[in-house]
Design an enzyme around this catalytic site. Structure first.
Site, PDB file in Angstrom:
ATOM      1  N   GLU A  38      -3.938   1.259 -27.177  1.00  0.00           N
ATOM      2  CA  GLU A  38      -2.835   1.627 -28.050  1.00  0.00           C
ATOM      3  C   GLU A  38      -2.406   3.040 -27.650  1.00  0.00           C
ATOM      4  OE1 GLU A  38      -3.683   1.536 -32.261  1.00  0.00           O
ATOM      5  OE2 GLU A  38      -1.700   2.375 -32.708  1.00  0.00           O
ATOM      6  N   ARG A 264     -19.711  -1.296 -27.694  1.00  0.00           N
ATOM      7  CA  ARG A 264     -18.940  -0.147 -27.224  1.00  0.00           C
ATOM      8  C   ARG A 264     -19.876   0.941 -26.740  1.00  0.00           C
ATOM      9  NH1 ARG A 264     -15.115   0.634 -30.610  1.00  0.00           N
ATOM     10  NH2 ARG A 264     -14.609   2.766 -30.257  1.00  0.00           N
ATOM     11  N   LYS A 274     -10.445   8.371 -31.381  1.00  0.00           N
ATOM     12  CA  LYS A 274      -9.220   9.083 -31.016  1.00  0.00           C
ATOM     13  C   LYS A 274      -8.741   9.969 -32.162  1.00  0.00           C
ATOM     14  CE  LYS A 274      -7.211   5.337 -29.159  1.00  0.00           C
ATOM     15  NZ  LYS A 274      -6.138   4.482 -28.616  1.00  0.00           N
TER      16      LYS A 274
HETATM   17  P1  ATP Z   1      -9.073   3.903 -32.143  1.00  0.00           P
HETATM   18  O1  ATP Z   1     -10.125   4.952 -31.935  1.00  0.00           O
HETATM   19  O2  ATP Z   1      -7.687   4.461 -32.330  1.00  0.00           O
HETATM   20  O3  ATP Z   1      -9.454   2.767 -33.059  1.00  0.00           O
HETATM   21  P2  ATP Z   1      -9.714   2.547 -29.716  1.00  0.00           P
HETATM   22  O4  ATP Z   1     -10.627   3.611 -29.205  1.00  0.00           O
HETATM   23  O5  ATP Z   1     -10.220   1.226 -30.105  1.00  0.00           O
HETATM   24  O6  ATP Z   1      -8.842   3.148 -30.848  1.00  0.00           O
HETATM   25  P3  ATP Z   1      -7.700   1.314 -28.073  1.00  0.00           P
HETATM   26  O7  ATP Z   1      -6.547   1.988 -27.464  1.00  0.00           O
HETATM   27  O8  ATP Z   1      -7.438   0.245 -29.046  1.00  0.00           O
HETATM   28  O9  ATP Z   1      -8.559   2.452 -28.683  1.00  0.00           O
HETATM   29  O10 ATP Z   1      -8.705   0.818 -26.969  1.00  0.00           O
HETATM   30  C1  ATP Z   1      -8.361   0.128 -25.823  1.00  0.00           C
HETATM   31  C2  ATP Z   1      -9.517  -0.661 -25.335  1.00  0.00           C
HETATM   32  O11 ATP Z   1     -10.626   0.176 -25.072  1.00  0.00           O
HETATM   33  C3  ATP Z   1      -9.965  -1.680 -26.371  1.00  0.00           C
HETATM   34  O12 ATP Z   1     -10.138  -2.915 -25.726  1.00  0.00           O
HETATM   35  C4  ATP Z   1     -11.241  -1.117 -26.890  1.00  0.00           C
HETATM   36  O13 ATP Z   1     -12.112  -2.143 -27.283  1.00  0.00           O
HETATM   37  C5  ATP Z   1     -11.778  -0.334 -25.701  1.00  0.00           C
HETATM   38  N1  ATP Z   1     -12.624   0.749 -26.162  1.00  0.00           N
HETATM   39  C6  ATP Z   1     -12.302   1.742 -27.003  1.00  0.00           C
HETATM   40  N2  ATP Z   1     -13.355   2.527 -27.244  1.00  0.00           N
HETATM   41  C7  ATP Z   1     -14.385   2.039 -26.532  1.00  0.00           C
HETATM   42  C8  ATP Z   1     -15.763   2.409 -26.357  1.00  0.00           C
HETATM   43  N3  ATP Z   1     -16.282   3.467 -26.970  1.00  0.00           N
HETATM   44  N4  ATP Z   1     -16.521   1.651 -25.534  1.00  0.00           N
HETATM   45  C9  ATP Z   1     -16.001   0.599 -24.897  1.00  0.00           C
HETATM   46  N5  ATP Z   1     -14.739   0.185 -25.004  1.00  0.00           N
HETATM   47  C10 ATP Z   1     -13.920   0.897 -25.822  1.00  0.00           C
END
Ligand code: ATP
Ligand code: MG
Length: 564
Positions: A38, A264, A274
């Site tokens: 996003e 994650r 974020k």
């Molecule tokens: P927010 O913190 O705003 O909820 P997010 O970190 O999930 O957002 P996105 O932009 O939705 O951010 O993430 C993009 C992709 O990265 C998604 O598929 C998410 O699952 C993956 N992602 C985000 N954080 C992690 C993490 N800590 N480890 C592994 N994958 C991640």
């Protein structure tokens, strides 16, 4: 160009196993994955895990990985974020070729799917307030209650939904909800909202829309539209999978991707959300998203991390189904291992004290040959100026050293790296007792560092020629937080755990002159000190600023420590 390694060096993980099985059994002929950020912030090291997984699988299977912006919330999204995300993915070494997509491109299709759901009796316009919807939803132990609008006619919902789209209603007054099961044990299935009114212009679609689809509804349909085979996401979406499948099953989309969840990345001594990273930026705790202490991709890049180190880290931590924490040292070791092989060695004195070689002619200077990498002759060598006055590290001299101190002290002999053996004869102190100058003699027969008579000198120290040295600023970075998990205690704000010493700026450093021409963004090893990178933002011509990437712990440093 920096290209990702095609084969992972560790045993195959459960996702790669599923994919291999699907290819073997003919369920799929190819793999199509996607990375769906996003655009509401910069990417961080957690995203790198997802990027390496999705793009890595594409590379390993001759498949493709789509780059898709999940841009359904215009109030938080910006073009600047879109651009930084693309730059970061490319910098990590991955390529989406022509497969660049935006969920917002599907707004018309998603709208048509919504009309279809209404016609099927599977969606309705609800006029409960957001608060009432929450209340009606129930809890994990109590079933939800049905909205009074749940059984309104298809015609009514069609009409109202179109009027929502036409801007006739205020934000919050109407939503479109899927009609699933208010008694479901899974709260996500209790008639989730799939469209809301938001009178906010969108960075791509402008004023075309004033209703926007929700994430859960958008994501599965975007995957289906693009023909994704495996939709890989983090564990918190496990409970959303039934909704993912419900939408696609109900609409009978020709493509029904398989959602697979993995744990994650949680990394100690940092925060990964974020929202929290944005707070650090907005409230001035760091100098922007690319502050070298931030675990964002842009921060890591500016700090001096290499794409290869980050990929190797992602490979090493593996992929599992269980929440786990990775220690920050794993990331630090990854960059150390990479730079140990690739970074040229140079000398820089951070806390200089002057050494005067009394038996070296005053107006003489000579050039000494120094290997750029002691284990890799292919990296060549450079010339180091040597003269009567040098700088050494203040900590490399002791007035009254214990026997185990193998560096410089009165009457002691030490080796200057790539230079001569010198012996301390006297010291000059100022009134306060601080050492101003160390006087030494050198042995002209020891050029290069070894004595022809075979006498043993244990200590080797780094140095620069005072008249030739390049003054520079050095920034010693440390972890941004002082505790392993800054978010552990919900009652304590994570910012209270910030490390007050996460950046120490040293203005006194003196580097060997070869560094004057170093391009910003280049990594080097300061011998005995660590790995450093010329800062891309603050370095000026002739006045470099060096960021410490990580401290040292390679072979030479280890032998040094033992010797000291
Ligand atoms: P927010 O913190 O705003 O909820 P997010 O970190 O999930 O957002 P996105 O932009 O939705 O951010 O993430 C993009 C992709 O990265 C998604 O598929 C998410 O699952 C993956 N992602 C985000 N954080 C992690 C993490 N800590 N480890 C592994 N994958 C991640
Ligand atoms: Mg997310």
């Amino acid at each position: 160009m920096d290209t990702p390694e095609k084969t992972a060096s560790r045993p195959i993980d459960f996702i790669r196993q599923i994919i291999a099985d699907d290819l073997r059994t003919g369920k799929h002929r190819t793999t199509v994955t996607r990375f769906p950020p996003e655009p509401n912030g910069f990417l961080h090291i957690g995203h790198a895990k997802s990027i390496c997984l999705n793009f890595g699988i594409a590379l390993e299977n001759n498949g493709v990985c789509h780059m898709r912006f999940d841009d359904t919330n215009p109030s938080k999204e910006e073009v600047a974020y879109v651009e930084s995300i693309m730059r970061d993915v490319r910098w990590l070494g991955f390529d989406w070729h022509d497969k660049l997509f935006y969920a917002s491109d599907y707004f018309p299709a998603l709208y048509d799917f919504a009309l279809q759901l209404i016609r099927l009796g599977k969606a309705y316009v609800c006029e409960l307030s957001a608060e009432a919807i929450r209340e009606y939803r129930g809890t994990l132990t109590e079933p939800g209650r049905e909205s009074p609008w749940r059984n309104r006619s298809v015609e009514d919902s069609l009409d109202l939904f179109q009027r929502m789209r036409n801007g006739e209603f205020a934000e919050g007054s109407h939503v479109l909800r899927a009609r699933i099961d208010m008694a479901s044990p899974n709260l996500n299935l209790r008639d989730p909202v799939i469209y809301r009114i938001l009178k906010v212009p969108h960075h791509r679609t402008g004023d075309t829309w004033c209703i926007y689809p929700m994430y859960d509804y958008t994501h599965c349909l975007s995957d289906a539209i693009e023909g994704i085979t495996h939709s890989l996401c983090t564990l918190e979406f496990e409970d959303h999978r039934p909704l993912y499948d419900w939408v696609l099953d109900t609409l009978q989309t020709p493509c029904h991707p398989q959602q697979i969840e993995f744990a994650r990345l949680n990394l100690t001594y940092t925060v990964m959300s974020k929202r929290k990273l944005l707070q650090l930026v907005k409230e001035g705790y760091v100098d922007g998203w690319d502050d070298p202490r931030m675990l964002t991709i842009s921060g890591l890049r500016r700090r001096g991390y290499t794409p290869a180190a980050i990929r190797s880290f992602c490979n090493e931590i593996g992929l599992g189904k269980r929440e786990s924490w990775i220690d920050m040292t794993v990331l630090e070791n990854a960059v150390r291992d990479d730079l140990n092989v690739t970074a040229p060695r140079v000398m820089c004195v951070l806390d200089p004290v002057k050494v005067v070689i009394d038996n070296y002619p005053e107006d003489q200077a000579e050039e000494l040959e120094a290997a750029n990498h002691p284990q890799d002759p292919a990296m060549g060598s450079r010339k180091l100026p040597f003269s009567r006055e040098l700088y050494i590290e203040r900590a490399d001299f002791m007035d009254n050293p214990p026997a185990k101190f193998h560096r410089l002290g009165p009457g002691r002999e030490v080796r200057l790296r790539y230079g001569y053996l010198i012996t301390c004869t006297s010291v000059v102190k100022d009134e306060g007792g601080a050492i101003r100058e160390i006087h030494c003699t050198y042995d002209p027969a020891t050029r290069g560092g070894s004595a022809p008579d075979g006498r043993k000198v244990k200590g080797t120290i780094h140095w620069v020629s005072a008249g030739h040295a390049l003054p520079c600023q050095v920034r010693l970075y440390d972890r941004l937080f002082v505790v392993e998990n800054p978010e552990a205690d919900k009652d304590i704000n994570f910012k209270q755990h910030l490390n007050p010493h996460s950046r120490i700026a040293i203005e006194t450093a003196m580097a060997e002159p070869s560094l004057a021409g170093l391009a910003a963004g280049t990594q080097v090893q300061f011998e005995r000190q660590g790995y450093f990178c010329a800062d891309t933002v603050d370095s000026a011509p002739g006045r470099p600023v060096f960021n410490r990437i990580v401290t040292l712990r390679d072979t030479w440093a280890r032998t040094q420590q033992k010797l000291d």
